[in-house]
Design an enzyme around this catalytic site. Structure first.
Site, PDB file in Angstrom:
ATOM      1  CG  HIS A   1      -4.870   8.259   4.261  1.00 34.92           C
ATOM      2  ND1 HIS A   1      -5.248   7.666   3.075  1.00 34.92           N
ATOM      3  CD2 HIS A   1      -5.979   8.829   4.776  1.00 34.92           C
ATOM      4  CE1 HIS A   1      -6.538   7.882   2.878  1.00 34.92           C
ATOM      5  NE2 HIS A   1      -7.008   8.572   3.894  1.00 34.92           N
TER       6      HIS A   1
ATOM      7  CG  ASP B   1      -2.063   1.032   1.070  1.00 31.46           C
ATOM      8  OD1 ASP B   1      -1.752   2.215   0.847  1.00 31.46           O
ATOM      9  OD2 ASP B   1      -3.240   0.653   1.173  1.00 31.46           O
TER      10      ASP B   1
ATOM     11  CG  ASP C   1      -1.414   0.703  -3.995  1.00 29.16           C
ATOM     12  OD1 ASP C   1      -0.845   1.456  -3.190  1.00 29.16           O
ATOM     13  OD2 ASP C   1      -2.624   0.411  -3.921  1.00 29.16           O
TER      14      ASP C   1
ATOM     15  CG  ASP D   1      -3.502   2.699   4.896  1.00 28.84           C
ATOM     16  OD1 ASP D   1      -4.119   2.823   5.969  1.00 28.84           O
ATOM     17  OD2 ASP D   1      -3.461   3.591   4.025  1.00 28.84           O
TER      18      ASP D   1
ATOM     19  CD  GLU E   1      -0.302   6.349   2.112  1.00 26.01           C
ATOM     20  OE1 GLU E   1      -0.825   7.393   1.665  1.00 26.01           O
ATOM     21  OE2 GLU E   1      -0.951   5.328   2.401  1.00 26.01           O
TER      22      GLU E   1
END
Length: 256
Positions: free
Chosen positions: A213, A41, A156, A218, A43
């Site tokens: 987030h 995941d 992603d 996550d 960012e």
């Protein structure tokens, strides 16, 4: 082991099952196609001022290795990544993700991060002795162990990493070309549309742990959801593949 023989052992030449995944709801957890899954995941850089139309750059790269038989998280990878195109994070991005400017300044460029990630993959493959493959439709009857990636949506691996690698002319590891979209799998299995990852967890009785987030938090929470769905009878299958045909991937060589 020859690819053809391995494919035969894995049952890739058998007729694909037409049983809907959600027909297993409420039963005991079924034998999974994959012995392990790796949850990712990312960012990325982001803005909310309407002035930036730039493509996102990864700033946090987490990965969680989950054993699909035990539900145990057996290994983790985590790195902060330096954005090169827009090196200064927006206030919105820092507030949303909790990532500080100093953390990305002290991070590594994506090229180096991918190299570090491949080193981690190689290490856990040596330990667990698994392959990556996208062409499995039935549980293997052989002793060959398999692993697949899991993300919450196709963004992603199908958008963020894919296009950043293209823009920066980076070689993306081929094993990142196939994955399980857990959001789509959840919707099909439970027959309801999830309201984000936190909402999906809440709907199955799990409270989100940590900061939303945060890529690492996550990923850990997504792994919890994967395990819950497996226990509910969901069969995890690849939902998206950028590869042409069936391929088997191992980074390095199994020790003799």
């Amino acid at each position: 082991m020859a690819t053809k023989r391995l494919a035969r052992q894995l049952g890739l030449i058998r007729r694909k099952s037409n049983t809907p995944a959600n027909e297993n709801l409420g039963r005991n957890k079924s034998k999974q196609l994959y012995n392990y899954v790796i949850v990712i995941d990312f960012e990325s850089t982001c803005w909310n001022d309407g002035k930036h139309n730039s493509s996102p750059e990864i700033i946090e790269f987490p990965a969680i290795l989950l054993n699909t038989s035990t539900g145990e998280i057996e290994s983790e990878f985590h790195a902060y990544v330096q954005p090169q195109e827009h090196p200064v994070l927006s206030e919105f991005c820092m507030e949303l993700t909790g990532i500080k400017q100093a953390q990305v300044d002290e991070g590594v460029p994506l090229k180096i991060c991918l190299s570090q990630f491949c080193t981690w993959i190689h290490k856990i493959q040596q330990q667990k002795k698994f392959f990556f493959t996208a062409g499995v439709s039935e549980p293997s009857t052989s002793e060959v162990k398999l692993c697949a990636f899991v993300t919450w949506s196709d963004w992603d691996l199908g958008v963020c990493l894919e296009y950043e690698c293209k823009r920066k002319q980076l070689l993306k590891p081929v094993f990142l070309n196939s994955w399980i979209d857990l959001r789509a799998t959840y919707k099909l299995f439970y027959r309801r549309k999830p309201k984000g990852l936190s909402g999906a967890l809440q709907d199955v009785g799990i409270e989100f742990s940590g900061r939303e987030h945060s890529g690492l938090d996550d990923s850990r929470n997504t792994a919890l959801l994967v395990w819950k769905m497996i226990r509910d009878g969901c069969l995890m299958k690849i939902t998206k593949s950028l590869n042409k045909g069936t391929s088997f991937c191992y980074v390095g060589k199994f020790p003799g």
